[in-house]
Scaffold this motif. Structure first.
Motif, PDB file in Angstrom:
ATOM      1  N   LEU A 249      10.717   8.456  -4.319  1.00  0.00           N
ATOM      2  CA  LEU A 249      10.401   9.819  -3.915  1.00  0.00           C
ATOM      3  C   LEU A 249      10.864  10.784  -4.990  1.00  0.00           C
ATOM      4  O   LEU A 249      11.992  10.705  -5.467  1.00  0.00           O
ATOM      5  N   THR A 250      10.021  11.681  -5.368  1.00  0.00           N
ATOM      6  CA  THR A 250      10.422  12.733  -6.308  1.00  0.00           C
ATOM      7  C   THR A 250      10.932  13.916  -5.538  1.00  0.00           C
ATOM      8  O   THR A 250      10.624  14.106  -4.360  1.00  0.00           O
ATOM      9  N   GLU A 251      11.767  14.718  -6.191  1.00  0.00           N
ATOM     10  CA  GLU A 251      12.318  15.894  -5.527  1.00  0.00           C
ATOM     11  C   GLU A 251      11.206  16.884  -5.214  1.00  0.00           C
ATOM     12  O   GLU A 251      10.212  16.990  -5.930  1.00  0.00           O
ATOM     13  N   THR A 252      11.341  17.560  -4.086  1.00  0.00           N
ATOM     14  CA  THR A 252      10.320  18.509  -3.651  1.00  0.00           C
ATOM     15  C   THR A 252      10.032  19.534  -4.723  1.00  0.00           C
ATOM     16  O   THR A 252       8.887  19.939  -4.937  1.00  0.00           O
TER      17      THR A 252
ATOM     18  N   THR B 177       0.825  -1.203   0.000  1.00  0.00           N
ATOM     19  CA  THR B 177       0.000   0.000   0.000  1.00  0.00           C
ATOM     20  C   THR B 177       0.854   1.245   0.000  1.00  0.00           C
ATOM     21  O   THR B 177       0.366   2.332  -0.281  1.00  0.00           O
ATOM     22  N   SER B 178       2.155   1.105   0.307  1.00  0.00           N
ATOM     23  CA  SER B 178       3.006   2.291   0.360  1.00  0.00           C
ATOM     24  C   SER B 178       3.180   2.901  -1.014  1.00  0.00           C
ATOM     25  O   SER B 178       3.352   4.107  -1.157  1.00  0.00           O
ATOM     26  N   THR B 179       3.137   2.073  -2.064  1.00  0.00           N
ATOM     27  CA  THR B 179       3.312   2.590  -3.414  1.00  0.00           C
ATOM     28  C   THR B 179       2.122   3.419  -3.865  1.00  0.00           C
ATOM     29  O   THR B 179       2.201   4.114  -4.876  1.00  0.00           O
ATOM     30  N   GLU B 180       1.004   3.338  -3.145  1.00  0.00           N
ATOM     31  CA  GLU B 180      -0.167   4.111  -3.509  1.00  0.00           C
ATOM     32  C   GLU B 180      -0.169   5.470  -2.818  1.00  0.00           C
ATOM     33  O   GLU B 180      -1.082   6.264  -3.013  1.00  0.00           O
ATOM     34  N   LEU B 181       0.801   5.745  -1.984  1.00  0.00           N
ATOM     35  CA  LEU B 181       0.892   7.039  -1.321  1.00  0.00           C
ATOM     36  C   LEU B 181       1.263   8.123  -2.323  1.00  0.00           C
ATOM     37  O   LEU B 181       1.950   7.867  -3.312  1.00  0.00           O
ATOM     38  N   SER B 182       0.831   9.338  -2.048  1.00  0.00           N
ATOM     39  CA  SER B 182       1.247  10.462  -2.871  1.00  0.00           C
ATOM     40  C   SER B 182       2.723  10.744  -2.612  1.00  0.00           C
ATOM     41  O   SER B 182       3.306  10.317  -1.606  1.00  0.00           O
ATOM     42  N   ASP B 183       3.354  11.481  -3.533  1.00  0.00           N
ATOM     43  CA  ASP B 183       4.768  11.821  -3.364  1.00  0.00           C
ATOM     44  C   ASP B 183       4.996  12.629  -2.091  1.00  0.00           C
ATOM     45  O   ASP B 183       5.999  12.453  -1.396  1.00  0.00           O
ATOM     46  N   GLU B 184       4.053  13.523  -1.767  1.00  0.00           N
ATOM     47  CA  GLU B 184       4.187  14.328  -0.550  1.00  0.00           C
ATOM     48  C   GLU B 184       4.116  13.442   0.689  1.00  0.00           C
ATOM     49  O   GLU B 184       4.898  13.607   1.636  1.00  0.00           O
ATOM     50  N   ALA B 185       3.177  12.486   0.688  1.00  0.00           N
ATOM     51  CA  ALA B 185       3.051  11.588   1.836  1.00  0.00           C
ATOM     52  C   ALA B 185       4.311  10.748   2.014  1.00  0.00           C
ATOM     53  O   ALA B 185       4.774  10.525   3.140  1.00  0.00           O
ATOM     54  N   LYS B 186       4.875  10.274   0.903  1.00  0.00           N
ATOM     55  CA  LYS B 186       6.103   9.487   0.979  1.00  0.00           C
ATOM     56  C   LYS B 186       7.249  10.316   1.558  1.00  0.00           C
ATOM     57  O   LYS B 186       8.014   9.839   2.407  1.00  0.00           O
TER      58      LYS B 186
END
Length: 339
Positions: free
Chosen positions: A333-336, A240-249
């Motif tokens: 994770l994508t860069e902020t 389920t972690s892969t379904e998190l948004s980038d911000e949540a990750k």
């Protein structure tokens, strides 16, 4: 909280003492306008079920009921059907040894076959046990050998199967397999099953293929055995972690890298989220703030973080949160600046 926990019980105690002292000569009644105690906050380790709604791919942790509604789109999910994933094996008693081979093969493939001899404990009323077994199943396989006669309990199983098919629709399969014995005798298809497609397999292996092909549920994921070392294995359940948004990750990763705590601060000119001692929201744009606050809400909804003060200001990563963080990699994770 102090009023409910401390003062309320003391008032009750005083009422009992006064009534005891009056010895029945005086009628004493005490009334209090104290509010009812609020429900205790739910602990992270509360024995709840993790349910996944396929409509919006949303995962929640909740006490299971017969019906649940997706928190995103409101679609109603019938959990009584969702959990009915056994495979009912209907047969004549003389064919039990033959059917046991199918049971073992189906279990090896990851299915949950239902066979009366081991599914019903001693003392279970047979009719009730058969009905419950059918209700817990997503399909029934009728082994129609020359010994199979549509009478007695077999007749009940046919009736139960048709009733389940009407209730569950395409979530329930009726699979009729017609067998020929070594003398050339063929099993007779019951009249009520003739409206459904049946197969006449030439071998047990072909019969097994027909069962797997017709069932509405799939077998388990093919992967390396656990005892084989030096290979990458897939998790038994979908992450389920892969379904998190980038911000949540990003919030979860930063919190775990620090002391496991994070803060949500609101002030006159905006909001800020601090995880592991560092600010997470890169600018004061309202759209950016909304995305990062949504990421925090995503973590709360999945119970990856819990509110320590119950004010939505200070949070702590839960056990589930640490497990989810372990699944994340820097590549996920994508860069902020790109979020």
């Amino acid at each position: 909280m102090a009023t409910n926990v401390v003062l309320g019980p003391e008032l009750k105690k005083l009422e009992r003492q006064l009534k005891r002292m009056s010895k029945g000569f005086l009628k004493i009644d005490m009334k209090s306008n104290l509010p009812k105690p609020p429900p205790a906050p739910m602990e992270t380790d509360h024995p709840l079920d993790i349910l996944r709604f396929p409509c919006c791919k949303e995962t929640v942790k909740v006490a299971r009921h017969d019906h649940h509604f997706c928190i995103i789109c409101g679609t109603e999910i019938d959990m009584t059907i969702s959990e009915s994933k056994k495979v009912f094996l209907s047969h004549k008693g003389v064919d039990k040894e033959y059917v046991i081979d199918f049971k073992k093969s189906l279990a090896l493939l990851g299915y949950d076959p239902w066979l009366d001899e081991d599914a019903m404990p001693a003392g279970t009323p047979l009719e009730r046990g058969l009905l419950q077994g059918m209700q817990d199943s997503c399909g029934v396989v009728f082994f129609i050998t020359p010994s199979f006669k549509d009478e007695g309990f077999l007749q009940s199983e046919v009736d139960y199967a048709i009733a389940e098919k009407r209730t569950k629709g395409n979530k329930f399969a009726i699979i009729a397999l017609q067998f020929v014995d070594k003398d050339g005798n063929t099993g007779e298809i019951p009249q009520l099953l003739k409206t459904y497609v049946w197969k006449k397999p030439k071998s047990p292996l072909e019969a097994l293929r027909e069962v797997v092909r017709a069932l509405p549920v799939m077998p388990g994921t093919v992967d390396w055995r656990e005892e084989i070392t030096g290979v990458v294995t897939l998790p038994k359940t979908k992450s389920t972690s892969t379904e998190l948004s980038d911000e949540a990750k990003a919030i979860l990763k930063a919190a775990v890298a620090g002391d496991g705590r994070l803060m949500h601060v609101k002030y006159r000119r905006g909001e800020d989220i601090q995880a592991g001692g560092k600010p997470m929201i890169p600018d004061k744009d309202s759209r950016t703030i909304a995305r990062w606050v949504g990421g925090l809400e995503d973590l709360r909804r999945r119970r990856y973080v819990k509110d320590l003060g119950h004010k939505g200001e200070v949070f702590e990563v839960t056990r589930e949160g640490f497990d989810a963080a372990d699944e994340l990699t820097d590549d996920s994770l994508t860069e902020t600046s790109n979020v």
